[in-house]
Write a protein that holds these residues in place. Structure first.
Motif, mmCIF file in Angstrom:
data_model
loop_
_atom_site.group_PDB
_atom_site.id
_atom_site.type_symbol
_atom_site.label_atom_id
_atom_site.label_comp_id
_atom_site.label_asym_id
_atom_site.label_seq_id
_atom_site.Cartn_x
_atom_site.Cartn_y
_atom_site.Cartn_z
ATOM 1 N N ALA A 1 -30.907 5.648 13.569
ATOM 2 C CA ALA A 1 -30.788 5.313 12.156
ATOM 3 C C ALA A 1 -30.800 6.727 11.423
ATOM 4 C CB ALA A 1 -32.035 4.755 12.104
ATOM 5 N N GLU A 2 -31.271 7.221 11.019
ATOM 6 C CA GLU A 2 -31.621 8.765 10.594
ATOM 7 C C GLU A 2 -29.940 9.413 10.743
ATOM 8 O OE1 GLU A 2 -33.721 12.774 9.379
ATOM 9 O OE2 GLU A 2 -35.253 10.932 10.285
ATOM 10 N N ALA A 3 -30.062 9.473 11.928
ATOM 11 C CA ALA A 3 -28.449 10.597 12.355
ATOM 12 C C ALA A 3 -27.003 10.018 11.577
ATOM 13 C CB ALA A 3 -28.179 10.878 13.726
ATOM 14 N N ASP A 4 -26.726 8.677 11.793
ATOM 15 C CA ASP A 4 -25.578 7.731 12.203
ATOM 16 C C ASP A 4 -26.014 7.248 10.532
ATOM 17 O OD1 ASP A 4 -25.458 8.486 14.478
ATOM 18 O OD2 ASP A 4 -25.987 6.642 15.559
ATOM 19 N N ALA A 5 -26.727 7.060 9.621
ATOM 20 C CA ALA A 5 -27.019 7.001 8.471
ATOM 21 C C ALA A 5 -26.167 6.788 7.553
ATOM 22 C CB ALA A 5 -28.136 7.123 7.530
ATOM 23 N N GLY A 6 -25.758 7.926 7.398
ATOM 24 C CA GLY A 6 -24.288 8.248 6.896
ATOM 25 C C GLY A 6 -22.412 7.482 6.968
ATOM 26 N N TYR A 7 -22.487 7.956 8.521
ATOM 27 C CA TYR A 7 -21.421 6.577 8.747
ATOM 28 C C TYR A 7 -21.961 5.352 8.646
ATOM 29 C CZ TYR A 7 -18.380 3.782 11.115
ATOM 30 O OH TYR A 7 -17.445 2.847 12.229
ATOM 31 N N ALA A 8 -23.129 4.785 9.263
ATOM 32 C CA ALA A 8 -22.864 3.805 8.543
ATOM 33 C C ALA A 8 -22.468 2.951 6.597
ATOM 34 C CB ALA A 8 -24.352 3.062 8.502
ATOM 35 N N GLU A 9 -22.984 4.008 5.658
ATOM 36 C CA GLU A 9 -22.851 4.092 4.213
ATOM 37 C C GLU A 9 -21.778 4.242 4.527
ATOM 38 O OE1 GLU A 9 -24.449 5.901 0.481
ATOM 39 O OE2 GLU A 9 -24.518 7.154 2.313
ATOM 40 N N TRP A 10 -20.832 5.284 4.637
ATOM 41 C CA TRP A 10 -19.683 4.842 4.518
ATOM 42 C C TRP A 10 -18.279 3.447 5.142
ATOM 43 C CZ3 TRP A 10 -15.790 4.277 9.415
ATOM 44 C CH2 TRP A 10 -14.612 4.382 8.658
ATOM 45 N N ALA A 11 -18.916 3.484 6.663
ATOM 46 C CA ALA A 11 -18.611 1.045 7.251
ATOM 47 C C ALA A 11 -18.695 0.536 5.846
ATOM 48 C CB ALA A 11 -19.156 1.794 8.144
ATOM 49 N N LEU A 12 -19.920 0.757 5.360
ATOM 50 C CA LEU A 12 -20.160 -0.093 4.350
ATOM 51 C C LEU A 12 -19.827 -0.212 3.314
ATOM 52 C CD1 LEU A 12 -21.963 -3.083 3.956
ATOM 53 C CD2 LEU A 12 -23.928 -0.909 2.844
ATOM 54 N N GLN A 13 -19.236 1.188 2.733
ATOM 55 C CA GLN A 13 -18.418 1.179 1.400
ATOM 56 C C GLN A 13 -17.787 0.763 1.686
ATOM 57 O OE1 GLN A 13 -20.458 1.539 -1.752
ATOM 58 N NE2 GLN A 13 -22.036 1.378 -1.002
ATOM 59 N N THR A 14 -16.616 1.192 3.171
ATOM 60 C CA THR A 14 -15.033 1.400 3.191
ATOM 61 C C THR A 14 -15.226 -0.319 3.461
ATOM 62 O OG1 THR A 14 -15.229 3.332 4.299
ATOM 63 C CG2 THR A 14 -13.394 2.069 4.935
ATOM 64 N N MET A 15 -15.810 -1.173 4.257
ATOM 65 C CA MET A 15 -15.255 -2.704 4.261
ATOM 66 C C MET A 15 -16.698 -3.372 3.522
ATOM 67 S SD MET A 15 -16.052 -2.451 8.857
ATOM 68 C CE MET A 15 -16.350 -0.707 8.533
ATOM 69 N N LYS A 16 -16.656 -2.708 2.065
ATOM 70 C CA LYS A 16 -17.570 -3.750 2.031
ATOM 71 C C LYS A 16 -16.713 -5.179 0.671
ATOM 72 C CE LYS A 16 -19.771 -2.600 -2.458
ATOM 73 N NZ LYS A 16 -20.623 -1.430 -3.106
ATOM 74 N N SER A 17 -17.053 -6.214 1.176
ATOM 75 C CA SER A 17 -17.177 -7.277 0.310
ATOM 76 C C SER A 17 -18.238 -7.591 -0.851
ATOM 77 C CB SER A 17 -17.516 -8.614 1.654
ATOM 78 O OG SER A 17 -18.376 -8.869 1.976
ATOM 79 N N LYS A 18 -17.570 -8.630 -1.755
ATOM 80 C CA LYS A 18 -18.597 -8.941 -2.369
ATOM 81 C C LYS A 18 -20.044 -9.662 -1.909
ATOM 82 C CE LYS A 18 -14.176 -11.030 -5.186
ATOM 83 N NZ LYS A 18 -13.790 -11.996 -5.629
ATOM 84 N N ARG A 19 -20.133 -10.039 -1.194
ATOM 85 C CA ARG A 19 -21.309 -10.602 -0.626
ATOM 86 C C ARG A 19 -22.299 -9.503 0.065
ATOM 87 N NH1 ARG A 19 -19.873 -14.773 3.474
ATOM 88 N NH2 ARG A 19 -17.465 -14.210 3.620
ATOM 89 N N SER A 20 -21.534 -8.035 0.250
ATOM 90 C CA SER A 20 -22.047 -7.009 1.141
ATOM 91 C C SER A 20 -22.611 -6.270 -0.206
ATOM 92 C CB SER A 20 -21.265 -6.134 2.377
ATOM 93 O OG SER A 20 -20.911 -7.259 2.993
ATOM 94 N N GLU A 21 -24.016 -6.010 0.031
ATOM 95 C CA GLU A 21 -23.912 -5.103 -1.405
ATOM 96 C C GLU A 21 -25.017 -3.808 -1.199
ATOM 97 O OE1 GLU A 21 -23.692 -6.279 -4.697
ATOM 98 O OE2 GLU A 21 -22.839 -7.624 -3.961
ATOM 99 N N SER A 22 -25.723 -3.781 0.105
ATOM 100 C CA SER A 22 -26.170 -2.448 0.557
ATOM 101 C C SER A 22 -27.034 -2.741 1.989
ATOM 102 C CB SER A 22 -26.916 -2.547 0.068
ATOM 103 O OG SER A 22 -28.188 -3.038 0.051
ATOM 104 N N PHE A 23 -27.450 -1.759 2.061
ATOM 105 C CA PHE A 23 -26.977 -1.489 3.788
ATOM 106 C C PHE A 23 -28.525 -0.570 3.905
ATOM 107 C CE2 PHE A 23 -27.516 3.034 6.356
ATOM 108 C CZ PHE A 23 -26.662 3.943 5.085
#
Length: 158
Positions: free
Chosen positions: A97-119
């Motif tokens: 969770a801590e080490a991969d948080a940056g990737y997860a944030e990047w992935a979410l921001q890149t693929m964000k839809s109107k329903r996906s607001e945060s992680f």
């Protein structure tokens, strides 16, 4: 499967059933599952074809491998959502969770839809209580050592 789904429903829980083929979809539907996750299929085209066998009203997600070369997970996600999937689950997106948080944030921001607001990540603390952790743009050296290609990709897009 039907007994497990019925038991979960009796407890007020919903069940996510993983399926890999049309027989699995049929078994899950016959068991009254209302949430499916298509996983371990040959490719996104096969996943899209499998989606066609899912009745309307059943929430259906596809598992997409995270940290792929050339950011293919982004294209695959867009393809599957346009094919009708309710969303995707990025498999192995946050092994740490801590080490991969940056990737997860990047992935979410890149693929964000109107329903996906945060992680955020929910972890179980030492006291046994759930702890919500929110991360802001860090991907530490442990993740870089484990997967230098994905780390470099994230740094490029950050």
């Amino acid at each position: 499967l039907a007994q497990l789904v019925t038991g979960a429903h009796a407890l007020g829980l919903e069940v996510l059933v993983e399926v890999q083929d049309s027989e699995g979809v049929q078994a899950a539907i016959e068991a009254s599952a209302q949430i499916l996750c298509v996983r371990d299929v040959q490719d996104v085209e096969a996943a899209a074809a499998l989606y066609a066998s899912v009745p309307q009203g059943v929430a259906t997600f596809a598992a997409v491998p995270a940290m792929q070369p050339e950011c293919r997970e982004v294209e695959q996600t867009l393809f599957l959502v346009s094919a009708g999937y309710s969303g995707v689950i990025l498999a192995d997106c946050a092994r740490d969770a801590e080490a991969d948080a940056g990737y997860a944030e990047w992935a979410l921001q890149t693929m964000k839809s109107k329903r996906s607001e945060s992680f955020s990540f929910n972890t179980i603390g030492t006291s046994g209580e759930k702890e919500k952790q929110t991360f802001e743009g860090k991907w530490d050296s442990r993740a870089a050592k484990r997967d230098p290609t994905a780390w470099a990709k994230w740094k490029k897009y950050k």
